[in-house]
Design a protein around this motif. Structure first.
Motif, short mmCIF file in Angstrom:
data_model
loop_
_atom_site.label_atom_id
_atom_site.label_comp_id
_atom_site.label_asym_id
_atom_site.label_seq_id
_atom_site.Cartn_x
_atom_site.Cartn_y
_atom_site.Cartn_z
N THR A 43 -3.47 7.95 6.91
CA THR A 43 -4.05 7.63 5.60
C THR A 43 -3.10 6.72 4.85
N GLY A 44 -3.65 5.69 4.24
CA GLY A 44 -2.83 4.78 3.45
C GLY A 44 -2.44 5.37 2.11
N HIS A 45 -1.32 4.91 1.59
CA HIS A 45 -0.80 5.37 0.31
C HIS A 45 -0.55 4.15 -0.58
N PRO A 46 -0.50 4.34 -1.90
CA PRO A 46 -0.28 3.20 -2.79
C PRO A 46 0.97 2.37 -2.43
N ASN A 47 2.01 3.01 -1.89
CA ASN A 47 3.21 2.23 -1.53
C ASN A 47 2.98 1.34 -0.30
N ASP A 48 1.84 1.51 0.40
CA ASP A 48 1.47 0.62 1.51
C ASP A 48 0.79 -0.66 1.01
N ALA A 49 0.48 -0.72 -0.27
CA ALA A 49 -0.31 -1.84 -0.81
C ALA A 49 0.28 -3.22 -0.49
N PRO A 50 1.59 -3.45 -0.61
CA PRO A 50 2.10 -4.79 -0.29
C PRO A 50 1.83 -5.18 1.17
N ALA A 51 2.00 -4.24 2.09
CA ALA A 51 1.75 -4.55 3.51
C ALA A 51 0.26 -4.77 3.76
N ILE A 52 -0.58 -3.95 3.13
CA ILE A 52 -2.02 -4.12 3.27
C ILE A 52 -2.44 -5.48 2.71
N GLY A 53 -1.91 -5.84 1.56
CA GLY A 53 -2.22 -7.15 0.96
C GLY A 53 -1.80 -8.30 1.85
N ALA A 54 -0.64 -8.18 2.48
CA ALA A 54 -0.16 -9.24 3.38
C ALA A 54 -1.07 -9.35 4.61
N VAL A 55 -1.46 -8.20 5.19
CA VAL A 55 -2.36 -8.23 6.35
C VAL A 55 -3.69 -8.85 5.95
N GLN A 56 -4.25 -8.42 4.81
CA GLN A 56 -5.55 -8.94 4.40
C GLN A 56 -5.50 -10.44 4.16
N ALA A 57 -4.49 -10.92 3.47
CA ALA A 57 -4.40 -12.35 3.20
C ALA A 57 -4.31 -13.15 4.50
N THR A 58 -3.47 -12.70 5.42
CA THR A 58 -3.30 -13.40 6.69
C THR A 58 -4.60 -13.40 7.50
N VAL A 59 -5.22 -12.23 7.63
CA VAL A 59 -6.45 -12.12 8.41
C VAL A 59 -7.59 -12.91 7.76
#
Length: 177
Positions: free
Chosen positions: A8-24
């Protein structure tokens, strides 16, 4: 073999999630929308939105799952109840709202693990089916989904993806859980 997991994702994962989403998204939308629109897919803006939605999810049924290689987030899926109400949508249907695996982490099993965990999570929330919307032009993602059991049901939509009203065609894929 590298340590690979889904959690399960947590708010502190947000920077990594944002980087993956932008790249993809920059890659997936190439040739679909103008480059000026693609360059506005900003990791920090995505991260801010994900941090907010994970801190205050729209409902108790909404989840963000992350695929990890060791401690590094390499992909994510956002899950929730579907808003699709047409007759073709199965009863008790959940939705994969966003699904993204970083290009550098593909073909390592992360996508399959993440998709399976997403199905398990939706099933635990009493969903009997799942749907997702995929860019019509994204052949790789459509092929992955097809091999995983998701099939087009004939529905499509034009999604607004740019500040000037730029749109991208998406097709709906559905599977029983």
């Amino acid at each position: 073999m590298a340590d690979a997991s889904v959690r399960t994702g947590h708010p502190n994962d947000a920077p990594a999630i944002g980087a993956v989403q932008a790249t993809v998204f920059r890659s997936a939308y190439a040739g679909v929308v103008p480059d000026s629109v693609r360059m506005q897919f900003d990791p920090d803006q995505f991260a801010s939105a994900w941090r907010g939605s994970m801190t205050n999810p729209p409902s108790g049924a909404h989840r963000v799952m992350v695929a990890c290689a060791g401690e590094q987030v390499v992909g994510f899926a956002a899950l929730g109840p579907t808003n699709d109400t047409d007759d073709a949508v199965p009863d008790r249907c959940g939705e994969i709202l966003v699904f993204a695996i970083h290009a550098d982490a593909r073909r390592s099993g992360h996508g399959s693990r993440l998709l399976n965990a997403s199905g398990d999570t939706l099933r635990a929330n009493d969903c009997a089916a799942v749907l997702t919307w995929v860019l019509a032009a994204d052949e790789d993602t459509r092929a992955f989904c097809s091999v995983s059991g998701l099939a087009p049901d004939g529905a499509w939509r034009e999604r607004v993806v740019g500040p000037e009203g730029e749109t991208a065609r998406e097709v709906r894929l559905v599977a029983s859980l």
